[in-house]
Design a protein around this motif. Structure first.
Motif, short mmCIF file in Angstrom:
data_model
loop_
_atom_site.label_atom_id
_atom_site.label_comp_id
_atom_site.label_asym_id
_atom_site.label_seq_id
_atom_site.Cartn_x
_atom_site.Cartn_y
_atom_site.Cartn_z
N ASN A 40 38.68 48.78 44.33
CA ASN A 40 37.33 49.31 44.56
C ASN A 40 36.31 48.60 43.65
O ASN A 40 36.69 47.82 42.77
CB ASN A 40 37.30 50.84 44.39
N ALA A 41 35.04 48.90 43.89
CA ALA A 41 33.96 48.17 43.20
C ALA A 41 34.07 48.30 41.68
O ALA A 41 33.91 47.32 40.94
CB ALA A 41 32.60 48.68 43.68
N ALA A 42 34.39 49.53 41.22
CA ALA A 42 34.46 49.75 39.76
C ALA A 42 35.58 48.90 39.15
O ALA A 42 35.40 48.28 38.09
CB ALA A 42 34.70 51.23 39.48
N THR A 43 36.72 48.86 39.83
CA THR A 43 37.86 48.08 39.32
C THR A 43 37.53 46.59 39.29
O THR A 43 37.82 45.90 38.30
CB THR A 43 39.10 48.33 40.22
N ILE A 44 36.92 46.12 40.36
CA ILE A 44 36.60 44.68 40.42
C ILE A 44 35.60 44.33 39.31
O ILE A 44 35.75 43.33 38.60
CB ILE A 44 36.05 44.31 41.82
N THR A 45 34.59 45.17 39.14
CA THR A 45 33.58 44.93 38.10
C THR A 45 34.27 44.85 36.73
O THR A 45 34.00 43.93 35.94
CB THR A 45 32.53 46.07 38.09
N LYS A 46 35.17 45.80 36.48
CA LYS A 46 35.86 45.83 35.19
C LYS A 46 36.76 44.61 35.00
O LYS A 46 36.76 43.98 33.94
CB LYS A 46 36.70 47.12 35.12
N LYS A 47 37.49 44.25 36.04
CA LYS A 47 38.42 43.12 35.92
C LYS A 47 37.67 41.82 35.64
O LYS A 47 38.09 41.01 34.82
CB LYS A 47 39.25 42.97 37.20
N ILE A 48 36.55 41.63 36.34
CA ILE A 48 35.80 40.37 36.14
C ILE A 48 35.15 40.38 34.76
O ILE A 48 35.14 39.37 34.05
CB ILE A 48 34.78 40.12 37.28
N LYS A 49 34.63 41.55 34.36
CA LYS A 49 34.01 41.65 33.03
C LYS A 49 35.01 41.27 31.93
O LYS A 49 34.68 40.60 30.96
CB LYS A 49 33.49 43.08 32.83
N LYS A 50 36.26 41.72 32.12
CA LYS A 50 37.29 41.47 31.09
C LYS A 50 37.97 40.10 31.22
O LYS A 50 38.82 39.75 30.39
CB LYS A 50 38.37 42.55 31.18
N ALA A 51 37.63 39.35 32.27
CA ALA A 51 38.32 38.06 32.51
C ALA A 51 38.15 37.14 31.30
O ALA A 51 37.07 37.06 30.71
CB ALA A 51 37.75 37.40 33.76
N VAL A 52 39.22 36.45 30.95
CA VAL A 52 39.18 35.50 29.83
C VAL A 52 38.19 34.39 30.17
O VAL A 52 38.25 33.81 31.25
CB VAL A 52 40.60 34.91 29.58
N ALA A 53 37.25 34.12 29.23
CA ALA A 53 36.21 33.13 29.53
C ALA A 53 36.30 31.94 28.58
O ALA A 53 35.29 31.47 28.05
CB ALA A 53 34.83 33.79 29.49
N ASP A 54 37.52 31.44 28.38
CA ASP A 54 37.66 30.17 27.65
C ASP A 54 37.35 29.05 28.67
O ASP A 54 36.94 29.33 29.80
CB ASP A 54 39.06 30.04 27.03
N GLU A 55 37.60 27.80 28.28
CA GLU A 55 37.21 26.69 29.17
C GLU A 55 37.87 26.81 30.56
O GLU A 55 37.20 26.72 31.60
CB GLU A 55 37.61 25.37 28.49
N ALA A 56 39.21 27.06 30.55
CA ALA A 56 39.93 27.17 31.83
C ALA A 56 39.47 28.41 32.60
O ALA A 56 39.36 28.39 33.83
CB ALA A 56 41.43 27.26 31.56
N GLY A 57 39.18 29.47 31.86
CA GLY A 57 38.74 30.72 32.49
C GLY A 57 37.40 30.55 33.20
O GLY A 57 37.23 30.97 34.35
N VAL A 58 36.45 29.92 32.52
CA VAL A 58 35.12 29.71 33.12
C VAL A 58 35.25 28.81 34.35
O VAL A 58 34.61 29.05 35.39
CB VAL A 58 34.13 29.10 32.08
N LYS A 59 36.11 27.81 34.25
CA LYS A 59 36.31 26.90 35.39
C LYS A 59 36.82 27.70 36.60
O LYS A 59 36.34 27.53 37.73
CB LYS A 59 37.33 25.83 34.99
N ASN A 60 37.77 28.60 36.34
CA ASN A 60 38.32 29.42 37.43
C ASN A 60 37.25 30.35 38.02
O ASN A 60 37.13 30.47 39.23
CB ASN A 60 39.50 30.24 36.88
N LEU A 61 36.44 30.96 37.13
CA LEU A 61 35.39 31.87 37.62
C LEU A 61 34.37 31.08 38.46
O LEU A 61 33.89 31.55 39.49
CB LEU A 61 34.69 32.57 36.45
N LEU A 62 34.06 29.87 37.99
CA LEU A 62 33.12 29.02 38.75
C LEU A 62 33.70 28.63 40.10
O LEU A 62 32.99 28.63 41.11
CB LEU A 62 32.81 27.75 37.96
N GLU A 63 35.01 28.32 40.12
CA GLU A 63 35.67 27.98 41.40
C GLU A 63 35.56 29.15 42.37
O GLU A 63 35.30 28.98 43.54
CB GLU A 63 37.16 27.68 41.16
N LEU A 64 35.78 30.36 41.82
CA LEU A 64 35.69 31.54 42.67
C LEU A 64 34.26 31.74 43.15
O LEU A 64 34.01 32.08 44.32
CB LEU A 64 36.19 32.79 41.93
N TYR A 65 33.30 31.50 42.23
CA TYR A 65 31.90 31.66 42.63
C TYR A 65 31.51 30.65 43.71
O TYR A 65 30.75 30.96 44.63
CB TYR A 65 30.94 31.56 41.42
#
Ligand code: TYM
Length: 324
Positions: A215-240
């Motif tokens: 659900n929306a709350a879970t997704i918001t929480k999971k993305i907020k907590k996502a690891v944002a090191d170099e590889a993490g940001v790259k993955n988030l950007l790929e998803l975006y």
């Protein structure tokens, strides 16, 4: 044997009902499954027999199988175009599996990365099914004479073994099976939110993945907590890049190059775009969840059609082997 009456080639793929369908499955495989329906005669299978290689109770397996079928329908698998069925409902997979088990040296099975991973992951349950898993996969594909197999990168080694098995069979009996071709999506490896150097996976825990049913709350929480090191940001950007807007994606990349990218902005925008994508999907999930008999009928009709194809090929295979 590989072209059907309409001249289209046969394609097969499967997914295990071992947990929630997540964005890794979707982007790595299922998105392709949906698109490829236009070009091929597709058979898509919820591979419940493969799920038995992990410790799973009967009620959970039944629930996962039903939900996975619903998710596939909601994501765009069209039962009017493609066959959607349960692996265990079509006899023949396990019969061909046995024939393949008797052709493949144990040493080749022991070399499989997934087998070795699973031995580490579930040391108290190293069952024989884990070892012979790829022989059943080969049977899933070849029982239909399928030539094309859309999967994520992690399944390539198993598909190579399918080619080996087809060659062994052809050399021993008669040239019968075609060389299969994997079809990879652009996003061959979607990374985990909590460990961006590993692939997104159910086995890394719930914070690793975004499930289609979250659900929306879970997704918001999971993305907020996502690891944002170099590889993490790259993955988030790929998803975006996949779910978001091109202009914003380009700006995020420019900001990243200037070291000005705000992770919180990227995460907020990604959350919005994923929620937007999932809204109509979840509406369809809700519909199918409320109509279980409709889903059951789709699966049993699919199994009937698949059975006809499997029976025809198995008869020929049994003759070649000397069982008939
Ligand atoms: P399974 O159930 O683990 O995964 C289903 C599909 O999702 C892909 N996938 C991913 N792709 C990209 N990034 C990720 N993080 C990611 N996680 C999963 C998988 O590559 C797969 O395509 N053994 C198979 C099921 C199977 C099968 C078959 C597939 C059984 N018989 C015959 C093809 C043909 C499996 O466990 O997939």
């Amino acid at each position: 044997m590989n072209k059907n009456s309409n001249g289209m080639k046969t394609l097969f793929s499967g997914i295990k009902p071992t947990g929630q369908l997540h964005l890794g499955n979707y982007l790595g495989a299922i998105k392709n499954w949906v698109d490829l329906q236009k070009k091929y005669d597709c058979i898509y299978s919820v591979v419940d027999l493969h799920a038995l290689t992990i410790d799973i109770d009967a009620a959970t397996l039944r629930k996962n199988t039903r939900e996975l079928a619903v998710d596939l329908l909601a994501l765009g698998i069209n039962p009017k175009k493609s066959i959607l069925c349960k692996q265990s409902e079509v006899t023949g997979h396990t019969e061909l599996d046995w024939i393949f088990n008797c052709l493949i040296p144990v040493a080749e099975l022991e070399r499989m990365t997934q087998y070795k991973d699973m031995c580490v992951r579930q040391p108290k349950n190293v069952n024989a099914g884990l070892l012979t898993y790829p022989a059943l996969m080969a049977a899933d594909i070849l029982i239909y004479g399928a030539e094309y197999v859309p999967v994520g990168e992690d399944q390539l080694q198993h598909l190579e073994l399918t080619r080996v098995l087809a060659r062994k069979f052809n050399n021993k009996y008669k040239k019968y099976f075609a060389e299969i071709q994997p079809i990879l999506s652009k996003n061959i490896r979607v990374m985990s939110l909590n460990a961006p150097n590993k692939k997104m996976s159910k086995s890394l825990g719930e914070t690793s993945y975004i499930a289609i049913r979250d659900n929306a709350a879970t997704i918001t929480k999971k993305i907020k907590k996502a690891v944002a090191d170099e590889a993490g940001v790259k993955n988030l950007l790929e998803l975006y890049k996949i779910f978001g807007e091109t202009t914003k994606y380009k700006k995020f990349n420019r900001d990243l190059a200037k070291k000005q990218l705000m992770n919180s902005t990227l995460k907020d925008e990604l959350t919005k775009s994923v929620l937007k994508f999932l809204k109509p999907v979840q509406k369809k999930i809700k519909y199918y969840d409320a109509h279980p008999l409709e889903v059951e009928k789709i699966l049993s009709d699919g199994a009937k059609k698949a059975q006809v194809l499997a029976d025809k090929n198995l008869l020929e295979i049994k003759k070649l082997v000397g069982l008939i």
